[in-house]
Enzyme design. Structure first.
Site, short mmCIF file in Angstrom:
data_model
loop_
_atom_site.label_atom_id
_atom_site.label_comp_id
_atom_site.label_asym_id
_atom_site.label_seq_id
_atom_site.Cartn_x
_atom_site.Cartn_y
_atom_site.Cartn_z
N VAL A 28 -14.42 68.46 -3.82
CA VAL A 28 -13.41 68.16 -4.83
C VAL A 28 -13.14 69.46 -5.59
O VAL A 28 -14.07 70.11 -6.06
CB VAL A 28 -13.89 67.05 -5.79
CG1 VAL A 28 -12.88 66.81 -6.89
CG2 VAL A 28 -14.15 65.76 -5.01
N ASP B 100 -16.26 51.22 -2.66
CA ASP B 100 -17.28 52.23 -2.94
C ASP B 100 -17.56 52.30 -4.44
O ASP B 100 -17.65 53.37 -5.02
CB ASP B 100 -16.80 53.60 -2.41
CG ASP B 100 -17.94 54.59 -2.24
OD1 ASP B 100 -19.11 54.16 -2.26
OD2 ASP B 100 -17.65 55.80 -2.09
N GLY C 64 -19.11 66.15 -2.13
CA GLY C 64 -19.59 64.80 -1.86
C GLY C 64 -19.95 64.69 -0.40
O GLY C 64 -20.02 65.69 0.31
N GLY D 88 -17.25 69.95 -7.13
CA GLY D 88 -18.49 69.47 -6.53
C GLY D 88 -18.26 69.03 -5.10
O GLY D 88 -17.12 68.95 -4.63
N PHE E 137 -18.22 63.53 2.06
CA PHE E 137 -17.17 63.70 3.06
C PHE E 137 -16.26 64.90 2.80
O PHE E 137 -15.23 65.04 3.41
CB PHE E 137 -16.32 62.43 3.14
CG PHE E 137 -17.14 61.22 3.51
CD1 PHE E 137 -17.56 61.04 4.81
CD2 PHE E 137 -17.49 60.30 2.56
CE1 PHE E 137 -18.32 59.95 5.16
CE2 PHE E 137 -18.26 59.19 2.89
CZ PHE E 137 -18.68 59.01 4.20
P1 ADP Z 1 -19.60 61.48 -5.15
O1 ADP Z 1 -18.68 60.35 -5.54
O2 ADP Z 1 -20.67 61.05 -4.21
O3 ADP Z 1 -20.14 62.20 -6.36
P2 ADP Z 1 -17.22 62.95 -4.48
O4 ADP Z 1 -16.84 63.68 -3.24
O5 ADP Z 1 -16.40 61.74 -4.82
O6 ADP Z 1 -18.75 62.56 -4.35
O7 ADP Z 1 -17.15 63.93 -5.71
C1 ADP Z 1 -17.63 65.27 -5.66
C2 ADP Z 1 -17.69 65.81 -7.09
O8 ADP Z 1 -16.39 65.83 -7.68
C3 ADP Z 1 -18.55 64.95 -8.01
O9 ADP Z 1 -19.24 65.79 -8.89
C4 ADP Z 1 -17.54 64.12 -8.76
O10 ADP Z 1 -18.04 63.74 -10.03
C5 ADP Z 1 -16.37 65.07 -8.89
N1 ADP Z 1 -15.07 64.36 -8.97
C6 ADP Z 1 -14.60 63.47 -8.09
N2 ADP Z 1 -13.40 62.99 -8.46
C7 ADP Z 1 -13.10 63.62 -9.64
C8 ADP Z 1 -11.99 63.55 -10.57
N3 ADP Z 1 -10.93 62.76 -10.35
N4 ADP Z 1 -12.05 64.32 -11.67
C9 ADP Z 1 -13.11 65.13 -11.91
N5 ADP Z 1 -14.16 65.25 -11.08
C10 ADP Z 1 -14.17 64.51 -9.97
#
Ligand code: ADP
Ligand code: MG
Length: 346
Positions: free
Chosen positions: A74, A182, A69, A67, A71
């Site tokens: 992931v 956060d 976010g 996904g 910045f």
């Molecule tokens: P946000 O926190 O605003 O959702 P992120 O950039 O932190 O944005 O995350 C982008 C995506 O990746 C989101 O769908 C999030 O749930 C997923 N994600 C983030 N960290 C992890 C992780 N450690 N394991 C699985 N999915 C993750």
């Protein structure tokens, strides 16, 4: 200074976030100077190298994107087990000073070991982005469980259990002098409906909040303001360079998570950012009279949302408050207390 921000809801970024105009004074750096020697730096080289994972040592799968976010993105990978790598787009990374500061924090994140904190494995680099390698979380985020398209019913007993685990995780971080910065339901995973896992600790300090190339505008992601304590909201309304997050501002954010758990809604969800900044900065909190639950549940909320940071309980104290909730009386009250929307009343 209340209207200095001049939030522009028309400047929507298409992802639910809006841009806010801020006065100049931000500090930035030349990202073209970004290279391996920048990140290694002169100081702290040994601790930095201990936490660096060469990109070539991580296997990336097909359809690896999990996904995006605010910045960066992931992606899913494999490094002695399933990992998630969060690549921070360097466009969004703060100035070099902050990078130095971040390097010092890296080693302490890697030393965190707690059941409710995501495992931090290290950091990797490619020429244009900085990747944070962490354990892959299974399950759904609390945000998706509570507010997603197929939101689930969260029983009061589960709500208390998740809140307790979040408290335990963050009080562990605080005892290690790490401020999360956060805390929000999007950064909390519920694995197998059992265990709350907190992600993204401390990463916020890396992120640039204002964009000189966009008139020093600031991106205000949807719902983010609901987690910001009044003292931070007031800084946003002024000419800030950094927000002064604290243990107490983490507690305020936890209050919002508790509100979401007990109401399945997000405070000020339908309000314009201008309104939220103006009112929260002056001490307004989401009304609780419609929330059908016992006094003790609301009491936790009100304490965490105290206007004065020093009046907020510590996470250890929150843990005790949650433990002392009158479970029997909660059983008799509606198991799913809600803020009823007007549509459902009329
Ligand atoms: P946000 O926190 O605003 O959702 P992120 O950039 O932190 O944005 O995350 C982008 C995506 O990746 C989101 O769908 C999030 O749930 C997923 N994600 C983030 N960290 C992890 C992780 N450690 N394991 C699985 N999915 C993750
Ligand atoms: Mg996140």
């Amino acid at each position: 200074a209340d209207d200095a921000l001049g939030l522009d809801s028309q400047g929507s970024n298409g992802d639910g976030s809006v841009s806010a105009e801020l006065s100049p004074g931000g500090h930035t750096w030349d990202r073209n100077k970004w290279n391996m020697s920048t990140i290694r730096g002169a100081s702290g080289q040994s601790s930095w190298s201990e936490v660096t994972i060469p990109l070539s040592k991580i296997e990336f799968k097909r359809n690896k994107l999990i996904g995006k976010g605010r910045f960066g993105s992931v992606v899913r990978g494999y490094h002695f087990g399933d990992v998630a790598v969060k690549f921070l787009n360097m466009d969004h990374v703060a100035d070099e000073d902050r990078l130095e500061h971040f390097k010092a924090e890296v080693a302490s994140f890697k030393n965190t070991r707690h059941d409710n904190i995501v495992l931090c494995l290290g950091y990797c680099l490619d020429h244009s982005s900085l990747g944070i390698v962490m354990g892959l979380c299974k399950g759904r985020t609390l945000h998706s469980m509570l507010h997603g398209s197929n939101a689930e019913r969260v029983e009061m007993a589960s709500a208390i259990r998740y809140a307790t685990e979040i408290c335990q995780g963050v009080s562990y971080l605080h005892q290690k002098k790490i401020i999360h910065r956060d805390l929000r339901t999007k950064n909390i995973f519920i694995e197998s409906k059992q265990r709350a896992v907190i992600t993204d600790l401390g990463l916020f300090s890396m992120q640039r909040l204002r964009y000189p190339e966009r008139n020093h505008s600031m991106v205000v992601p949807k719902h983010w303001l609901a987690y910001l304590a009044p003292e931070l909201i007031r800084e946003i309304a002024g000419d800030f360079r950094e927000l002064s997050f604290s243990q107490q501002s983490d507690v305020f954010a936890f209050g919002t998570i508790w509100y979401e758990l007990i109401t399945s809604s997000i405070p000020f969800d339908s309000n314009h950012p201008d309104f939220i900044i103006y009112s929260v900065g002056k001490g307004v909190t989401a009304p609780l009279h419609n929330v059908a639950t016992v006094r003790e549940v609301k009491d936790i909320l009100m304490r965490c949302w105290s206007f004065n940071a020093s009046d907020r309980p510590s996470f250890l104290a929150c843990n005790t408050l949650l433990n002392n909730l009158p479970k029997k009386r909660l059983d008799r009250s509606p198991s799913y207390p809600m803020v009823r929307s007007y549509e459902s009343i009329f």
